[in-house]
Design a protein around this motif. Structure first.
Motif, PDB file in Angstrom:
ATOM      1  N   ARG A 248      37.717   4.549 -22.334  1.00 24.79           N
ATOM      2  CA  ARG A 248      36.883   3.612 -22.586  1.00 24.79           C
ATOM      3  C   ARG A 248      37.577   2.473 -21.953  1.00 24.79           C
ATOM      4  O   ARG A 248      38.778   2.191 -21.700  1.00 24.79           O
ATOM      5  N   THR A 249      36.655   1.363 -21.470  1.00 24.38           N
ATOM      6  CA  THR A 249      37.207   0.173 -20.856  1.00 24.38           C
ATOM      7  C   THR A 249      37.236  -0.882 -22.276  1.00 24.38           C
ATOM      8  O   THR A 249      36.134  -1.228 -22.416  1.00 24.38           O
ATOM      9  N   GLY A 250      38.327  -1.101 -23.110  1.00 25.14           N
ATOM     10  CA  GLY A 250      38.191  -1.655 -24.257  1.00 25.14           C
ATOM     11  C   GLY A 250      38.271  -0.795 -25.212  1.00 25.14           C
ATOM     12  O   GLY A 250      37.528   0.622 -25.174  1.00 25.14           O
TER      13      GLY A 250
ATOM     14  N   ARG B  24      46.561   2.518 -23.906  1.00 24.14           N
ATOM     15  CA  ARG B  24      46.330   2.118 -22.707  1.00 24.14           C
ATOM     16  C   ARG B  24      46.569   3.076 -21.481  1.00 24.14           C
ATOM     17  O   ARG B  24      47.957   3.100 -21.286  1.00 24.14           O
ATOM     18  N   LEU B  25      45.720   3.173 -20.788  1.00 21.00           N
ATOM     19  CA  LEU B  25      46.021   3.932 -19.476  1.00 21.00           C
ATOM     20  C   LEU B  25      46.513   2.975 -18.408  1.00 21.00           C
ATOM     21  O   LEU B  25      47.345   3.040 -17.474  1.00 21.00           O
ATOM     22  N   SER B  26      45.749   1.732 -18.160  1.00 18.28           N
ATOM     23  CA  SER B  26      45.965   0.693 -17.342  1.00 18.28           C
ATOM     24  C   SER B  26      45.282  -0.437 -17.482  1.00 18.28           C
ATOM     25  O   SER B  26      44.186  -0.640 -18.655  1.00 18.28           O
ATOM     26  N   PRO B  27      45.577  -1.702 -17.128  1.00 21.80           N
ATOM     27  CA  PRO B  27      44.889  -2.952 -17.531  1.00 21.80           C
ATOM     28  C   PRO B  27      43.551  -2.861 -16.882  1.00 21.80           C
ATOM     29  O   PRO B  27      43.287  -1.845 -15.746  1.00 21.80           O
ATOM     30  N   MET B  28      42.572  -3.789 -16.931  1.00 24.04           N
ATOM     31  CA  MET B  28      41.518  -3.782 -16.143  1.00 24.04           C
ATOM     32  C   MET B  28      41.561  -5.203 -15.535  1.00 24.04           C
ATOM     33  O   MET B  28      41.367  -6.133 -15.872  1.00 24.04           O
ATOM     34  N   ASP B  29      41.641  -4.787 -14.039  1.00 20.42           N
ATOM     35  CA  ASP B  29      41.856  -6.020 -13.263  1.00 20.42           C
ATOM     36  C   ASP B  29      40.612  -6.333 -12.357  1.00 20.42           C
ATOM     37  O   ASP B  29      39.913  -5.318 -12.044  1.00 20.42           O
TER      38      ASP B  29
ATOM     39  N   PRO C 146      43.399 -12.091 -20.397  1.00 19.80           N
ATOM     40  CA  PRO C 146      44.555 -11.953 -21.473  1.00 19.80           C
ATOM     41  C   PRO C 146      44.369 -11.290 -22.500  1.00 19.80           C
ATOM     42  O   PRO C 146      45.439 -10.934 -23.169  1.00 19.80           O
ATOM     43  N   ASP C 147      43.402 -10.864 -22.869  1.00 20.66           N
ATOM     44  CA  ASP C 147      43.072 -10.042 -24.320  1.00 20.66           C
ATOM     45  C   ASP C 147      43.493  -8.815 -23.959  1.00 20.66           C
ATOM     46  O   ASP C 147      43.600  -7.878 -23.344  1.00 20.66           O
ATOM     47  N   PRO C 148      44.734  -8.571 -24.962  1.00 24.02           N
ATOM     48  CA  PRO C 148      45.436  -7.446 -25.003  1.00 24.02           C
ATOM     49  C   PRO C 148      44.576  -6.119 -25.178  1.00 24.02           C
ATOM     50  O   PRO C 148      44.904  -4.962 -24.952  1.00 24.02           O
TER      51      PRO C 148
END
Length: 319
Positions: free
Chosen positions: A144-146, A157-162, A266-268
């Motif tokens: 999921r994204t979030g 978390r697999l990665s941030p979402m840039d 910036p939201d973790p």
């Protein structure tokens, strides 16, 4: 009758709604089920079911007890499965639920290699953008994204979402390249409508200092499908702010260019997560899948705190 068998009969009665139904589920008879429930109530000093000639209704104490029993039985089953798999290859059915765009663009191309490495694992893949209840729907792992905070779940978390502001070279040749965010008012923008809330995804653009701030722009085109938004952008309809996993194919092929350096919320709680039920013993099939996914992401420059977008050269390095 041992306590574990009594608990199994209790849960079967909860699920079946009657002693007769529980007897069928347990391969027993209604009299044996009724006596087992009676003994359990006597041990607890509680009434678990209200009986009448027409129906069997669980009490509030019974509902609370059932929740604890179900949790205990899930943990016991998970522990047994983990111990069984210590000395053998991961096996069984792995049920994966993935967000649509991530599933199509990142997950699907990896599945053949995963299946070849773990031939005893059978995959069941669900692709949708609905936030399903993982436990109630027997999902082993969701991508999921979030995520929504839930004490029953682990969100890894697999990665941030840039995010990258993208356009096609053809569009820039025809309409020019904006240099400041105010310039976007004279350009077409492709917006994304979130299906579940019907709200528009906000647009973040850098100000004179380079800080990304929300910016109100008219969306000439709208879609609720991420891949469609990326293709519309590559087709030259206008600008779009795309998550890195949606932008990658177009940027790699040259169908898209990225205007500015990446923007990371910036939201973790923002990012791409593998979400799975919390338990003492993670099933081997889930563990090897997450490890495989992390290795595959590392090969393309992504980890829990980084993505390849950090090193992508933008068209306008500074505002």
């Amino acid at each position: 009758m041992d306590k574990l068998r009594s608990l199994e009969i209790f849960i079967a009665t909860c699920d079946g709604g009657s002693f007769a139904a529980a007897a069928r589920l347990c391969g027993s008879d209604p009299s044996t089920v009724s006596k087992a429930i009676g003994r359990l109530e006597a041990q607890l000093g509680l009434t678990l079911f209200q009986r009448s000639t027409r129906q069997l209704r669980i009490t509030s104490a019974g509902e609370r007890y059932a929740g604890t029993v179900r949790k205990m039985m899930r943990e016991l089953s998970g522990c047994e499965e983990e111990l069984k798999q210590i000395n053998r290859s991961p096996s069984g059915t792995l049920r994966i639920n993935s967000a649509v765009c991530y599933g199509h663009l990142y997950l699907r191309p990896l599945l053949r290699a995963f299946c070849l490495r773990y031939p005893d694992i059978r995959l069941e893949l669900e692709i949708n953008d609905l936030h399903v209840d993982i436990i109630d729907n027997d999902i082993d792992v969701a991508l999921r994204t979030g995520y929504v905070k839930d004490s029953r779940l682990v969100a890894r978390r697999l990665s941030p979402m840039d995010f990258l502001v993208c356009a096609s070279p053809r569009y820039l040749e025809e309409f020019g390249t904006p240099r400041r965010r105010e310039d976007f008012h004279s350009h077409a923008w492709i917006g994304f409508r979130i299906k579940e809330t019907q709200q528009l995804q906000p647009i973040f653009l850098p100000d004179e200092s380079g800080e990304y701030l929300p910016y109100d722009l008219e969306r000439r085109y709208l879609t609720d499908d991420g891949e469609a938004m990326a293709y519309m952008c590559a087709d030259g309809l206008g600008f779009a702010q795309l998550p890195h996993f949606l932008a990658k194919e177009g940027l790699d092929s040259g169908a898209l260019v990225s205007l500015y350096p990446y923007f990371r919320p910036p939201d973790p709680g923002s990012g791409v997560f593998a979400i799975y039920p919390k338990r003492d013993f993670l099933p081997a099939k889930v563990r090897v899948f997450i490890d495989f996914l992390n290795d595959a992401l590392a090969a393309r420059g992504e980890s829990a705190n980084h993505t390849w977008a950090e090193n992508w050269a933008p068209l306008v390095p500074r505002v």
